[in-house]
Structure formats: structure tokens, C-alpha cells
Design a protein around this motif. Structure first.
Motif, mmCIF file in Angstrom:
data_model
loop_
_atom_site.group_PDB
_atom_site.id
_atom_site.type_symbol
_atom_site.label_atom_id
_atom_site.label_comp_id
_atom_site.label_asym_id
_atom_site.label_seq_id
_atom_site.Cartn_x
_atom_site.Cartn_y
_atom_site.Cartn_z
ATOM 1 N N ARG A 36 0.859 -1.267 0.067
ATOM 2 C CA ARG A 36 0.091 -0.023 0.039
ATOM 3 C C ARG A 36 1.020 1.161 0.046
ATOM 4 N NH1 ARG A 36 -2.721 2.409 5.016
ATOM 5 N NH2 ARG A 36 -1.540 0.537 6.041
ATOM 6 N N PHE A 38 0.508 5.435 0.603
ATOM 7 C CA PHE A 38 -0.467 6.488 0.690
ATOM 8 C C PHE A 38 0.455 8.047 1.242
ATOM 9 C CE2 PHE A 38 -0.189 6.961 5.672
ATOM 10 C CZ PHE A 38 0.338 5.748 5.785
ATOM 11 N N ARG A 49 0.190 14.919 12.695
ATOM 12 C CA ARG A 49 -0.363 13.841 12.131
ATOM 13 C C ARG A 49 0.280 12.555 13.074
ATOM 14 N NH1 ARG A 49 -4.136 14.310 7.858
ATOM 15 N NH2 ARG A 49 -4.376 12.238 8.610
ATOM 16 N N GLY A 50 -0.475 11.476 12.770
ATOM 17 C CA GLY A 50 0.160 10.083 13.384
ATOM 18 C C GLY A 50 -0.275 10.114 14.579
ATOM 19 N N HIS A 52 0.127 7.277 16.772
ATOM 20 C CA HIS A 52 -0.337 5.984 16.962
ATOM 21 C C HIS A 52 0.799 5.129 16.762
ATOM 22 C CE1 HIS A 52 -1.355 6.648 12.669
ATOM 23 N NE2 HIS A 52 -0.675 5.759 12.590
ATOM 24 N N TYR A 117 -4.892 -1.431 4.494
ATOM 25 C CA TYR A 117 -5.389 -0.639 5.379
ATOM 26 C C TYR A 117 -5.995 -1.675 6.286
ATOM 27 C CZ TYR A 117 -8.101 2.637 8.473
ATOM 28 O OH TYR A 117 -8.483 3.303 9.402
ATOM 29 N N TYR A 122 -4.187 -0.707 14.376
ATOM 30 C CA TYR A 122 -3.915 0.513 15.226
ATOM 31 C C TYR A 122 -3.843 0.655 16.554
ATOM 32 C CZ TYR A 122 -4.107 3.761 10.866
ATOM 33 O OH TYR A 122 -4.017 3.979 9.640
ATOM 34 N N ARG A 124 -3.986 3.334 19.309
ATOM 35 C CA ARG A 124 -4.207 4.900 19.141
ATOM 36 C C ARG A 124 -3.938 5.477 20.748
ATOM 37 N NH1 ARG A 124 -5.592 7.016 14.647
ATOM 38 N NH2 ARG A 124 -6.566 5.782 12.946
HETATM 39 P P1 TYD Z 1 -4.881 7.894 10.173
HETATM 40 O O1 TYD Z 1 -4.025 6.731 9.853
HETATM 41 O O2 TYD Z 1 -5.779 7.786 11.296
HETATM 42 O O3 TYD Z 1 -4.287 9.264 9.879
HETATM 43 P P2 TYD Z 1 -3.582 10.050 11.280
HETATM 44 O O4 TYD Z 1 -3.139 9.109 12.425
HETATM 45 O O5 TYD Z 1 -2.336 11.097 10.802
HETATM 46 O O6 TYD Z 1 -4.870 10.915 11.857
HETATM 47 O O7 TYD Z 1 -5.826 8.062 8.647
HETATM 48 C C1 TYD Z 1 -6.657 8.919 8.658
HETATM 49 C C2 TYD Z 1 -8.036 8.525 8.066
HETATM 50 O O8 TYD Z 1 -7.812 7.850 6.582
HETATM 51 C C3 TYD Z 1 -8.683 7.590 9.052
HETATM 52 O O9 TYD Z 1 -10.226 7.578 8.763
HETATM 53 C C4 TYD Z 1 -8.446 6.082 8.294
HETATM 54 C C5 TYD Z 1 -8.318 6.663 6.619
HETATM 55 N N1 TYD Z 1 -7.261 6.010 5.871
HETATM 56 C C6 TYD Z 1 -7.646 4.842 5.034
HETATM 57 O O10 TYD Z 1 -8.730 4.841 4.693
HETATM 58 N N2 TYD Z 1 -6.642 4.024 4.418
HETATM 59 C C7 TYD Z 1 -5.372 4.256 4.585
HETATM 60 O O11 TYD Z 1 -4.291 3.473 3.916
HETATM 61 C C8 TYD Z 1 -4.918 5.251 5.635
HETATM 62 C C9 TYD Z 1 -3.389 5.432 6.041
HETATM 63 C C10 TYD Z 1 -5.833 6.117 6.281
#
Ligand code: TYD
Length: 138
Positions: A36, A38, A49-50, A52, A117, A122, A124
Motif C-alpha cells: 500500500r 499513501f 499527524r500520526g 499511533h 489498511y 492501530y 491509538r
Molecule cells: P490515520 O492513519 O488515522 O491518520 P492520522 O493518524 O495521521 O490521523 O488515517 C486518517 C483516516 O484515513 C482514517 O479515517 C483512516 C483513513 N485511511 C484509509 O482509509 N486508508 C489508509 O491507507 C490510511 C493510511 C488511512
């Protein structure tokens, strides 16, 4: 996992007056198969951000444009890495807490990931993470 397992990996760079080129092959330049990709972009100044960790997921993070800081924590030690070039990145194994901050204007954070994903991968809550890596939780 220890903070020492997080390492900067320098990528191949084909320098060319027409523009430089860098490539990444899974299981060759980074230690996992890429499942994957992103990226974070249009990040407003001051955003974090992050925040987690992941149970199984391994990641490789590159500043494709601009710069940002990655804070890494293994439950015992914390370190800060500044990423600002597109020809190297940070390898983050599973069970490492990460936060990203100080995004420069126009920066792009690209992440290569070893798994699709999965919300259940996670962790958190930082306290839960610390208890998990210290063996206080299953
Ligand atoms: P998240 O990993 O929680 O980002 P951060 O920890 O920086 O806030 O992701 C944010 C949103 O995006 C969450 O609702 C899940 C979605 N997401 C996906 O659907 N697919 C992915 O590959 C990623 C990384 C996030």
C-alpha cells in the motif's frame, strides 16, 4: 522493537541534468513487500499527524517534497528525525509509536506500507502502547 530498529535508508539516486530520479523496490531497498502507498499533503501549518503505533504494519516514510519531523518512541526511548529529501526515508517497524509535525508549506509525506489498511492494526492510546511493549498487556 527498539528505536534502534528505526533507520534512515538512503535510496538510489540517478543524478541527471534533466532532473534526478529515485526508485524503490520492495524487499530490496526497503525490508518488506509494498502492499500500500499513501501520502499526506496540503497539511496546514502547525498540524500534527500520526499519534499511533501499529501491531504488525511496517512503514517507510519519505518527504517527497518539503520537510517535516517524525517523532519515534519504542516505549522506552524517543527520538526525532527530520526528513527533507526525496532520496532517503525512515524505516519504521511494527510496535513503534510515531508522530509527525512541523510540516513545511507544500510538503508531501509519502508512506509505503507492508499491509493493506486495517483499522484493527492501530494502537491509538499511548499508555496502552507502553503497557503493551512492556509486556503488561497481551
Ligand atoms: P490515520 O492513519 O488515522 O491518520 P492520522 O493518524 O495521521 O490521523 O488515517 C486518517 C483516516 O484515513 C482514517 O479515517 C483512516 C483513513 N485511511 C484509509 O482509509 N486508508 C489508509 O491507507 C490510511 C493510511 C488511512
Amino acid at each position: 522493537m527498539s528505536i534502534e530498529d528505526c533507520r534512515i535508508i538512503e535510496l538510489p539516486k540517478i543524478s541527471d541534468p534533466r532532473g534526478n530520479l529515485t526508485f524503490i523496490e520492495g524487499n530490496r531497498h526497503i525490508p518488506f513487500e509494498i502492499m500500500r502507498v499513501f501520502y499526506l499533503y496540503d497539511v496546514p501549518g502547525g498540524t500534527e499527524r500520526g499519534g499511533h503505533a501499529h501491531s504488525r504494519l511496517e512503514q517507510f516514510m519519505v518527504a517527497m517534497s518539503g520537510s517535516f519531523d517524525v517523532i519515534l518512541d519504542d516505549g522506552n526511548q524517543r527520538k526525532r528525525v527530520h526528513l527533507n529529501r526525496s532520496y532517503y526515508g525512515i524505516y519504521i517497524p511494527a510496535l513503534i509509536w510515531r508522530e509527525m509535525e512541523n510540516f513545511s508549506s507544500g510538503s508531501v509525506c509519502m508512506v509505503l506500507a507492508s499491509e493493506l489498511y486495517s483499522q484493527t492494526d492501530y494502537i491509538r492510546d499511548f499508555e496502552v502502547f507502553v503497557r503493551l511493549v512492556r509486556g503488561e498487556l497481551k
